[in-house]
Design a protein around this motif. Structure first.
Motif, PDB file in Angstrom:
ATOM      1  N   THR A   1       8.326   1.051   3.597  1.00  7.91           N
ATOM      2  CA  THR A   1       7.154   1.439   2.830  1.00  7.91           C
ATOM      3  C   THR A   1       6.129   2.075   3.763  1.00  7.91           C
ATOM      4  O   THR A   1       5.849   1.546   4.835  1.00  7.91           O
ATOM      5  CB  THR A   1       6.530   0.196   2.167  1.00  7.91           C
ATOM      6  OG1 THR A   1       7.518  -0.394   1.321  1.00  7.91           O
ATOM      7  CG2 THR A   1       5.321   0.578   1.343  1.00  7.91           C
ATOM      8  N   VAL A   2       5.604   3.216   3.365  1.00  5.73           N
ATOM      9  CA  VAL A   2       4.595   3.904   4.173  1.00  5.73           C
ATOM     10  C   VAL A   2       3.246   3.752   3.467  1.00  5.73           C
ATOM     11  O   VAL A   2       3.118   4.050   2.283  1.00  5.73           O
ATOM     12  CB  VAL A   2       4.959   5.387   4.355  1.00  5.73           C
ATOM     13  CG1 VAL A   2       3.871   6.125   5.120  1.00  5.73           C
ATOM     14  CG2 VAL A   2       6.305   5.502   5.078  1.00  5.73           C
ATOM     15  N   ARG A   3       2.261   3.280   4.211  1.00  8.24           N
ATOM     16  CA  ARG A   3       0.962   2.985   3.628  1.00  8.24           C
ATOM     17  C   ARG A   3      -0.149   3.790   4.301  1.00  8.24           C
ATOM     18  O   ARG A   3      -0.065   4.089   5.486  1.00  8.24           O
ATOM     19  CB  ARG A   3       0.641   1.495   3.788  1.00  8.24           C
ATOM     20  CG  ARG A   3       1.652   0.583   3.141  1.00  8.24           C
ATOM     21  CD  ARG A   3       1.294  -0.867   3.448  1.00  8.24           C
ATOM     22  NE  ARG A   3       2.370  -1.774   3.069  1.00  8.24           N
ATOM     23  CZ  ARG A   3       2.611  -2.150   1.825  1.00  8.24           C
ATOM     24  NH1 ARG A   3       1.841  -1.700   0.848  1.00  8.24           N
ATOM     25  NH2 ARG A   3       3.610  -2.967   1.557  1.00  8.24           N
ATOM     26  N   ILE A   4      -1.177   4.093   3.522  1.00  5.49           N
ATOM     27  CA  ILE A   4      -2.344   4.792   4.064  1.00  5.49           C
ATOM     28  C   ILE A   4      -3.374   3.730   4.428  1.00  5.49           C
ATOM     29  O   ILE A   4      -3.844   2.983   3.576  1.00  5.49           O
ATOM     30  CB  ILE A   4      -2.916   5.794   3.044  1.00  5.49           C
ATOM     31  CG1 ILE A   4      -1.805   6.766   2.593  1.00  5.49           C
ATOM     32  CG2 ILE A   4      -4.095   6.560   3.649  1.00  5.49           C
ATOM     33  CD1 ILE A   4      -2.254   7.771   1.545  1.00  5.49           C
TER      34      ILE A   4
ATOM     35  N   PRO B   1       7.913   1.226  -3.456  1.00  4.37           N
ATOM     36  CA  PRO B   1       7.733   2.675  -3.368  1.00  4.37           C
ATOM     37  C   PRO B   1       9.034   3.356  -2.958  1.00  4.37           C
ATOM     38  O   PRO B   1       9.990   2.706  -2.541  1.00  4.37           O
ATOM     39  CB  PRO B   1       6.660   2.834  -2.294  1.00  4.37           C
ATOM     40  CG  PRO B   1       5.975   1.520  -2.212  1.00  4.37           C
ATOM     41  CD  PRO B   1       7.026   0.516  -2.526  1.00  4.37           C
ATOM     42  N   ASN B   2       9.029   4.664  -3.096  1.00  3.35           N
ATOM     43  CA  ASN B   2      10.180   5.475  -2.685  1.00  3.35           C
ATOM     44  C   ASN B   2      11.481   5.001  -3.320  1.00  3.35           C
ATOM     45  O   ASN B   2      12.465   4.761  -2.629  1.00  3.35           O
ATOM     46  CB  ASN B   2      10.303   5.450  -1.158  1.00  3.35           C
ATOM     47  CG  ASN B   2      11.235   6.537  -0.661  1.00  3.35           C
ATOM     48  OD1 ASN B   2      11.405   7.557  -1.323  1.00  3.35           O
ATOM     49  ND2 ASN B   2      11.840   6.318   0.483  1.00  3.35           N
TER      50      ASN B   2
ATOM     51  N   VAL C   1       0.455   8.794  -4.537  1.00  2.30           N
ATOM     52  CA  VAL C   1      -0.118   7.598  -3.911  1.00  2.30           C
ATOM     53  C   VAL C   1      -0.288   6.534  -4.990  1.00  2.30           C
ATOM     54  O   VAL C   1      -0.810   6.828  -6.072  1.00  2.30           O
ATOM     55  CB  VAL C   1      -1.476   7.929  -3.265  1.00  2.30           C
ATOM     56  CG1 VAL C   1      -2.099   6.682  -2.640  1.00  2.30           C
ATOM     57  CG2 VAL C   1      -1.315   9.036  -2.217  1.00  2.30           C
ATOM     58  N   SER C   2       0.158   5.321  -4.719  1.00  2.88           N
ATOM     59  CA  SER C   2      -0.001   4.261  -5.719  1.00  2.88           C
ATOM     60  C   SER C   2      -0.356   2.952  -5.034  1.00  2.88           C
ATOM     61  O   SER C   2      -0.332   2.848  -3.812  1.00  2.88           O
ATOM     62  CB  SER C   2       1.270   4.101  -6.557  1.00  2.88           C
ATOM     63  OG  SER C   2       2.313   3.563  -5.786  1.00  2.88           O
TER      64      SER C   2
ATOM     65  N   VAL D   1       2.383   5.497  -0.032  1.00  6.65           N
ATOM     66  CA  VAL D   1       2.913   6.823  -0.350  1.00  6.65           C
ATOM     67  C   VAL D   1       4.193   6.577  -1.141  1.00  6.65           C
ATOM     68  O   VAL D   1       5.244   6.275  -0.577  1.00  6.65           O
ATOM     69  CB  VAL D   1       3.204   7.634   0.927  1.00  6.65           C
ATOM     70  CG1 VAL D   1       3.887   8.956   0.573  1.00  6.65           C
ATOM     71  CG2 VAL D   1       1.913   7.890   1.693  1.00  6.65           C
ATOM     72  N   ARG D   2       4.073   6.656  -2.456  1.00  4.26           N
ATOM     73  CA  ARG D   2       5.194   6.280  -3.311  1.00  4.26           C
ATOM     74  C   ARG D   2       6.314   7.315  -3.254  1.00  4.26           C
ATOM     75  O   ARG D   2       7.490   6.970  -3.294  1.00  4.26           O
ATOM     76  CB  ARG D   2       4.697   6.125  -4.739  1.00  4.26           C
ATOM     77  CG  ARG D   2       5.743   5.599  -5.657  1.00  4.26           C
ATOM     78  CD  ARG D   2       5.173   5.131  -6.971  1.00  4.26           C
ATOM     79  NE  ARG D   2       6.274   4.756  -7.827  1.00  4.26           N
ATOM     80  CZ  ARG D   2       6.927   3.609  -7.748  1.00  4.26           C
ATOM     81  NH1 ARG D   2       6.559   2.706  -6.849  1.00  4.26           N
ATOM     82  NH2 ARG D   2       7.932   3.351  -8.543  1.00  4.26           N
TER      83      ARG D   2
END
Lengths: 363, 363
Positions: free
Chosen positions: B204-207, B196-197, B182-183, B26-27
């Motif tokens: 970093t938050v990831r899916i 990210p961010n 999302v990247s 989640v960029r």
């Protein structure tokens, strides 16, 4: 925790085209046509023709839903796959809140993502299904679309019984539904489903790439001339597909739009010619009805239009070797009665998928 | 011609959960809240609060569209990415023919696929965006949702000015929009976008995975009690997610539904308990408003509800290390005024995405 990502270069071309290196297969397709559509030039080639527009239901909306549900069941059956083994249903229609698709999904009991690209929903779904299968996120995905002349007419225009006059630029919303089952392309691979099209035989048809459309609006405001409203979007998507892939129009045996009709088709060609592309564009809306015998004005339209023509006409031609490479470009008008009443113009969108038949001996 | 496909086993778990081994990031995310929402418990945490519900436009519909467009522009900006470098916009809303999303997409000029999962659209979009990025089919995908109390009220129920009474089971459609960029997850990899961010820092938050919902209908017919209509779908998706991944509820710091509200939330918990799962379910609709000061009856709802709470509340908690693993389960009611008038019940759907914050030192 970082798992190496795939090299994106193999899966994108140019600005907006997605490539599918594993070449997901169109495992099966099914078409359920309304009575008028069943008497048109494609008669005898639909999987089912319903005898009347209500199908024994008490509303047109319920009949439309039943057609979509039947198309999905038929596509799974023809693909030799149980519904429980379909990982995902991607479906959409023209009714408010896509109730046709949502209520059919309830009865089909397959994980469901609803789409809305108006009459371009078929190729939106095929692009996503091919990506999910190519990426290994789904083994089999079903794509389905439906429309119904009477439910659309009363939602978008006038009470159907009123029978108001329509100008010659108006198109006729097709009654019917179509479903396409997309699965991994490798026949022998561990993810493969065996030979696609187990029922019909013929060549394997694969989805090679997709170009997702931008929303294009040239200011057309007449809801009785949707062909003109959508033609700029179709031209934009076709041009970008050709640029992204470095191909010429001649590289395709057929470039066919969804429902531009008699008014939008020449406009799309003229817009492409302005950009330096001489393209003979065909149109599903001009293949579905016989203009001499069937009074549909400028041609067929509706989410089912390109679905019915793809399943009953284009796909068989690919399977039988009469076509080798096709660019299917479903086209949609993204307005609503609210935007019309608020004086807005009609934005269009078109999504393209490139389909190829395997050469003889390639399976 | 067959290119080897990816092993599907790495990208699917159980019957209906999709895994994302590359862990797309989640960029950035952005939230644009309405005036009431901006005075609620999350005040001060939205990126923008609009001062009035018309935003200087001449209709609520046009204001809603402007909010969605702003949220996408803000998310791209916060992610350090130009709109031209966003490969795809996946967006949806509650209005007929999702005109909010389509007209915003026209002005944003990003390739666009329209979604409709009612108030579950956020997680439908996140699931697809993560799959497309994980599969290498998109480098960056934006997901956006919007809703507007006044445009929804007059479309679904009564003219907004009529000010009809609402029973205590009714929820309040949130006014606002949210967008998530999302990247590719790899910071150093060739497909990565760098950290990210870039604006906000933090973890970093990831899916990590997504569970696509089935349409579940237990026969609830009251459009003023959507929490009860959607609770069975939420319970079904949470149960299947846990079964597919072999996890227990304790493995999540937070399991949060979209807009079940005060009536639906305990019902969802009771249904899960019947299946042997004791789950403390939280709900975005109960975080958006203050029940003591803001008269929203059973809680917030609308496509923007889980979007606003995710962007302004859940994502910051993940970034700041207060949460480590979250299951976000947006919930949708798939009816329309037509299905209601034809006596149909209200089918529900819920899509879940699992989000994880990287541990300290993992970036």
């Amino acid at each position: 925790v970082t798992v190496p990502t795939l090299t994106v270069e193999r899966r994108r071309a140019g600005r907006s085209t997605i490539l599918f290196p594993s070449a997901p297969a169109v495992r099966a397709a099914a078409s359920v046509a309304g009575p008028l559509e069943g008497q048109g030039p494609l008669r005898g080639r639909f999987d089912q023709v319903v005898p009347d527009r209500l199908m024994g239901q008490d509303s047109w909306e319920k009949a439309e839903r039943l057609m979509l549900e039947r198309a999905v069941r038929l596509a799974a059956e023809r693909g030799g796959v149980r519904l429980e083994d379909v990982d995902l249903l991607l479906a959409g229609d023209l009714l408010n809140q896509i109730i046709t698709s949502s209520f059919a999904a309830r009865d089909l009991d397959v994980p469901f993502l609803g789409l809305y690209s108006a009459c371009a929903t078929l190729t939106a779904g095929l692009a996503l299904a091919a990506a999910l299968v190519d990426g290994g996120h789904a083994r089999r995905a079903a794509v389905a679309v439906a429309s119904h002349h009477d439910s659309a007419e009363r939602q978008y225009r006038f009470p159907t019984e009123f029978g108001n006059q329509r100008p010659p630029t108006a198109t006729w919303t097709a009654t019917g539904a179509a479903a396409v089952l997309v699965s991994a392309g490798g026949e022998a691979g561990e993810d493969g489903d065996g030979a696609p099209n187990p029922g019909g035989g013929g060549r394997t048809v694969r989805i090679r790439s997709a170009t997702v459309g931008r929303v294009v609006d040239m200011g057309v405001k007449d809801p009785y001339d949707m062909g003109s409203a959508m033609a700029p979007a179709a031209a934009d998507t076709i041009r970008r597909h050709l640029e992204d892939t470095g191909r010429r129009p001649d590289d395709y045996d057929l470039i066919i739009t969804g429902d531009l009709g008699r008014v939008g088709r020449p406009l799309c060609q003229a817009l492409l010619e302005e950009e330096g592309y001489r393209v003979a564009v065909d149109d599903c809306g001009l293949r579905l009805y016989d203009p001499k015998r069937q009074d549909v004005h400028a041609g067929g339209s509706g989410a089912a239009c390109s679905g019915l023509v793809f399943a009953a006409d284009v796909l068989p031609a690919l399977r039988e070797g009469r076509l080798r490479r096709v660019l299917l470009v479903s086209t949609g008008a993204l307005h609503s009665t609210t935007t019309y009443q608020q004086g807005e113009s009609i934005p269009g969108v078109a999504h393209a998928v490139c389909l190829e038949a395997a050469a003889d001996g390639e399976g």
